[in-house]
Design an enzyme around this catalytic site. Structure first.
Site, PDB file in Angstrom:
ATOM      1  N   GLU A   1       0.838  -1.203   0.000  1.00  0.00           N
ATOM      2  CA  GLU A   1       0.000   0.000   0.000  1.00  0.00           C
ATOM      3  C   GLU A   1       0.873   1.252   0.000  1.00  0.00           C
ATOM      4  O   GLU A   1       1.940   1.287   0.614  1.00  0.00           O
ATOM      5  CB  GLU A   1      -0.896   0.076   1.254  1.00  0.00           C
ATOM      6  CG  GLU A   1      -1.740  -1.146   1.511  1.00  0.00           C
ATOM      7  CD  GLU A   1      -2.955  -1.260   0.621  1.00  0.00           C
ATOM      8  OE1 GLU A   1      -3.270  -0.282  -0.097  1.00  0.00           O
ATOM      9  OE2 GLU A   1      -3.579  -2.328   0.644  1.00  0.00           O
ATOM     10  N   THR A   2       0.371   2.260  -0.681  1.00  0.00           N
ATOM     11  CA  THR A   2       0.874   3.623  -0.544  1.00  0.00           C
ATOM     12  C   THR A   2      -0.282   4.486  -0.070  1.00  0.00           C
ATOM     13  O   THR A   2      -1.359   4.482  -0.669  1.00  0.00           O
ATOM     14  CB  THR A   2       1.419   4.156  -1.879  1.00  0.00           C
ATOM     15  OG1 THR A   2       2.543   3.364  -2.287  1.00  0.00           O
ATOM     16  CG2 THR A   2       1.859   5.604  -1.746  1.00  0.00           C
TER      17      THR A   2
END
Length: 260
Positions: free
Chosen positions: A44-45
Site C-alpha cells: 500500500e501507498t
C-alpha cells in the site's frame, strides 16, 4: 514531494508490513497516485491531505485504490506524530470510502479505531479450495474479503497457495485464520487480485477477524499474529461496532519523489 517508508506493526525495521506515505498539500490526479503506488511496488501507498483539523486519506496498491488499509493508516499516523509536527495524541482521518478513522498514541504504541466488518457464512466452493493445499472447514464473506477458517495454526503456516487460482475469486483478498498456539488467533492474507500475493500484516483484515474471534472465544481483548514471513503482532479489542487495532512502527526511509 516527500515520501516515507514505514514498517508497520513492528518494533524493528525489516519486519511488519512496509507502507509508503506521501503527505500532500492538495490531491494529485488518480492516475499519478496510482503510478506512484505502482512504482513503489509495496502492498500500500497512503496519501493524505490536511482538511481543517483532520486529514483526508486514500490508499493504493500497485494495481488499484482500496476501501480501507490498516497498516498504511498506522504508518501515516506515525509519520504525522514523528516527522510532520503533529502535536496531539489523537489524529482523525477521513476516508471517502470508509468514513472516520482515528489513531491514538500512547508512548510508542499506536491504536487504530476502525468500523467492524459485516461477516456472513457462505458455502465453501471449489474455487476457494482449489487454490489451497489444505481444505478449510468454513467460509465467510465480508465487505471486501473472503475469510476461510482452519483447524490449527500449523495448517495456516503450511498453506502453499496457488495464487493464479486464488486471483479468480471476486474479492479484494482472502483471509485465512485459525486459533493460535501463542496468541488468541493467527492469520495470513492473500490478495493476488489486488497486486500482492501475500500481505505481510493486514490491519483492515482484523476488522473481520476481531469480531469473529471475540465471539468464538467470548472475550473482547485479543492477541493476534499474522504469520507472514515478516510476521506482524497486533493487540486487538472489540468495541461494539468498532475495533481497536494496536501496534508499533519504525521508519525505514525518507525520500523525495520526482514526477517529471
Amino acid at each position: 514531494m516527500k515520501i516515507y517508508q514505514i514498517d508497520a506493526f513492528s518494533k524493528t525495521v525489516f519486519s511488519g508490513n512496509p507502507a509508503a506515505v506521501c503527505p500532500l498539500e492538495e490531491w494529485l490526479s488518480d492516475t499519478i497516485m496510482q503510478k506512484i503506488a505502482a512504482e513503489n511496488n509495496l502492498a500500500e501507498t497512503a496519501f493524505y491531505v490536511k482538511n481543517g483539523d483532520n486529514y483526508e486519506i486514500r490508499w493504493f496498491t500497485p494495481k488499484l485504490e482500496v476501501d480501507l488499509c490498516g497498516h498504511a493508516t498506522l504508518a501515516a499516523a506515525f509519520v504525522l506524530f514523528h516527522f510532520e509536527n503533529y502535536n496531539t495524541n489523537r489524529i482523525t482521518f477521513f476516508s471517502p470510502r470508509s468514513g472516520e478513522l482515528t489513531v491514538t498514541k500512547e508512548a510508542d504504541l499506536l491504536s487504530l479505531n476502525f468500523p467492524v466488518d459485516v461477516l456472513e457464512p457462505i458455502p465453501l466452493t471449489p474455487q476457494m479450495t482449489d487454490g489451497l493445499n489444505v481444505k478449510p472447514i468454513q467460509a465467510f464473506k465480508g465487505k471486501t474479503d473472503y475469510m476461510l477458517l482452519f483447524n490449527t495454526e500449523d495448517e495456516i503456516l503450511n498453506l502453499n497457495p496457488d495464487f493464479e487460482k486464488l486471483s479468480k475469486l471476486q474479492a479484494r483478498g482472502i483471509i485465512v485464520t485459525a486459533k493460535g498456539n501463542n496468541s488468541d488467533f493467527v492469520s495470513r492474507f492473500f490478495a493476488p487480485q489486488s497486486g500482492i500475493n501475500e500481505d505481510p500484516v493486514t490491519g483492515s483484515a482484523h476488522t473481520t477477524l476481531i469480531p469473529y474471534w471475540a465471539n468464538e472465544l467470548n472475550k473482547t481483548k485479543l492477541s493476534a499474529i499474522q504469520l507472514s514471513e515478516r510476521r506482524g503482532y497486533l493487540d486487538c479489542e472489540l468495541l461494539e461496532n468498532r475495533v481497536r487495532i494496536s501496534g508499533y512502527a519504525k521508519c525505514y526511509l525518507i525520500g523525495t519523489i520526482f514526477t517529471q
